[in-house]
Write an enzyme that holds these catalytic residues in place. Structure first.
Site, short mmCIF file in Angstrom:
data_model
loop_
_atom_site.label_atom_id
_atom_site.label_comp_id
_atom_site.label_asym_id
_atom_site.label_seq_id
_atom_site.Cartn_x
_atom_site.Cartn_y
_atom_site.Cartn_z
N GLU A 77 0.81 -1.23 0.00
CA GLU A 77 0.00 0.00 0.00
C GLU A 77 0.84 1.27 0.00
OE1 GLU A 77 -3.65 -0.28 2.23
OE2 GLU A 77 -3.76 1.89 2.43
N HIS B 197 -15.00 4.21 7.03
CA HIS B 197 -14.38 3.80 8.30
C HIS B 197 -14.74 4.75 9.43
CE1 HIS B 197 -10.95 1.22 6.37
NE2 HIS B 197 -12.01 0.49 6.67
#
Ligand SMILES: NC(=O)c1ccc[n+]([C@@H]2O[C@H](COP(=O)([O-])OP(=O)(O)OC[C@H]3O[C@@H](n4cnc5c(N)ncnc54)[C@H](O)[C@@H]3O)[C@@H](O)[C@H]2O)c1
Ligand SMILES: [Zn+2]
Length: 359
Positions: A233, A248
């Site tokens: 990532e 989130h």
């Protein structure tokens, strides 16, 4: 049967997708010379439904069953799993086979990453979310009382077997939650997925294998391509976070009780699209298309009681904020994304109010 290859730093692995794929698990393990010993780990619920499918895998004993559900996704459960692994004398010749949703996959993956400094793990995901997302890519971990997935490691699987047959027993809400992640892949990479869902929603909800398997295969192909190019990532993998910054935050401010993960992502995608539209980055037609598709799938839990101020504060605590910079993924067209690093508090608050949050 579809076979996709994912490249990972510890070597490539296959993702096998298709109705009946679990039947070939034993042969696949033999072929990949994986583990003289095979230890299955699942939850009572999943095993009650699908245990019989695993008769032919050549596992040498009954499975280890651990608690399932987000509130058990912690170090205590992993510690009890270690106790069991010691008890059955799991050794270096052992392969661990995780059978379950994302919670089981993340916990078992983490245990496999750390037990004896790492044993190979095979994922047999049994929720739509786990099949299209969590089983691929090697992220493992557990929650800490102060935050989700705070403890974990990268541990790429040695094989993933995604069999849509097991999705037949999934509660409708869980199944739908997984579909929002498929919509995500449609927006960020493959617009044909949006058309496919819209045109065959009835067959999809009926869990018709011919309708569901292509969604799983296409999603896996996209996730596989992205994590193959960017395992840790550092760039491309961030595109998978589309809808996740605000999603989130919604999960966190509601203490993971109000939404299934995918539902929060449904809202998160709409908010991300709204930000893009307000900036002139995202075509308005794309916002409308995704909104219509989400509405078509059924109602999302209400967000009317959630404060946009709190959501904004939660974003600041997110792992996606790197060295003080929020890497925000917006859609620049059907199947295209752009990373924004200058999204302001004002833009975020306006977007979450547009999708229904209070001030
Ligand atoms: N590692 C990653 O890259 C990654 C990515 C996305 C999400 N996740 C994690 O995944 C978790 C969520 O996973 P989930 O949505 O699969 O939820 P889950 O694992 O909690 O499963 C949801 C429920 O479905 C049940 N279930 C599972 N398979 C079933 C089946 N075939 N039939 C009937 N019931 C079944 C489970 O027992 C559970 O009650 C979160 O903890 C999230 O952090 C990880
Ligand atoms: Zn997600």
């Amino acid at each position: 049967m579809d076979r996709i290859t994912v490249s990972a730093s510890r070597g490539p692995y296959s993702v096998l997708i298709g109705a009946g794929a679990i039947e070939s698990l034993g042969a696949e393990l033999d072929k990949a010379k994986l583990g003289q010993r095979r230890i299955l780990i699942s939850s009572e619920r999943v095993w009650d439904f699908h245990g019989p499918l695993f008769r032919k895998i050549g596992a040498d004993r009954t499975p280890i069953l651990i608690e399932d559900g987000e509130r058990y996704k912690n170090l205590n459960t992993v510690a009890r799993l270690f106790d069991q692994l010691v008890k059955v004398q799991a050794d270096r010749s052992t392969v661990i086979v995780a059978v379950g949703g994302g919670v089981i996959g993340d916990m078992v993956g983490f245990a496999a990453a750390t037990y004896l400094r790492g044993l190979p793990v095979v994922h047999v995901p049994t929720t739509l979310l786990a099949q299209v997302d969590s089983a691929i890519g090697g992220k493992t971990g557990v929650n800490h009382p102060l935050g989700k997935n705070l403890i974990g490691s990268f541990h790429a699987p040695s094989l993933v077997v995604a069999d849509p047959i097991v999705l037949g027993t999934l509660p409708r809400r869980e199944f739908r939650a997984g579909l929002y992640e498929v919509i995500k892949y449609g927006v960020i990479a493959e617009p044909a997925l949006l058309d496919r869902i819209r045109d065959s929603v009835t067959a999809i909800f009926a869990r018709d294998g011919d309708a569901v398997a292509p969604l799983v295969a296409a999603s896996c192909r996209i996730k596989a391509a992205v994590v193959s190019a960017d395992e840790r990532e550092s760039g491309l993998r961030r595109t998978l976070n589309f809808g996740h910054t605000i999603g989130h935050a919604l999960e966190s401010v509601t203490k993971y009780k109000q939404f299934r993960h995918g539902e929060a992502i449904g809202y998160g995608m709409l908010a991300a699209l709204a930000i893009g539209v307000a900036r002139g980055v995202t075509p308005k037609s794309l916002y409308e298309e995704v909104e219509a598709l989400i509405t078509q799938l059924g109602p999302l839990p209400s967000v009317a009681d959630i404060s946009s101020k709190e959501v904004y504060a939660a974003i600041g605590r997110d792992k996606k904020v790197v060295a003080g910079t929020l890497h925000f993924i917006a859609a620049s067209g059907r199947g295209q994304t752009v990373e924004l690093t200058d999204v302001t508090e004002k833009e975020i608050k306006a977007a979450v109010k547009k999708i229904g949050l209070r001030a």
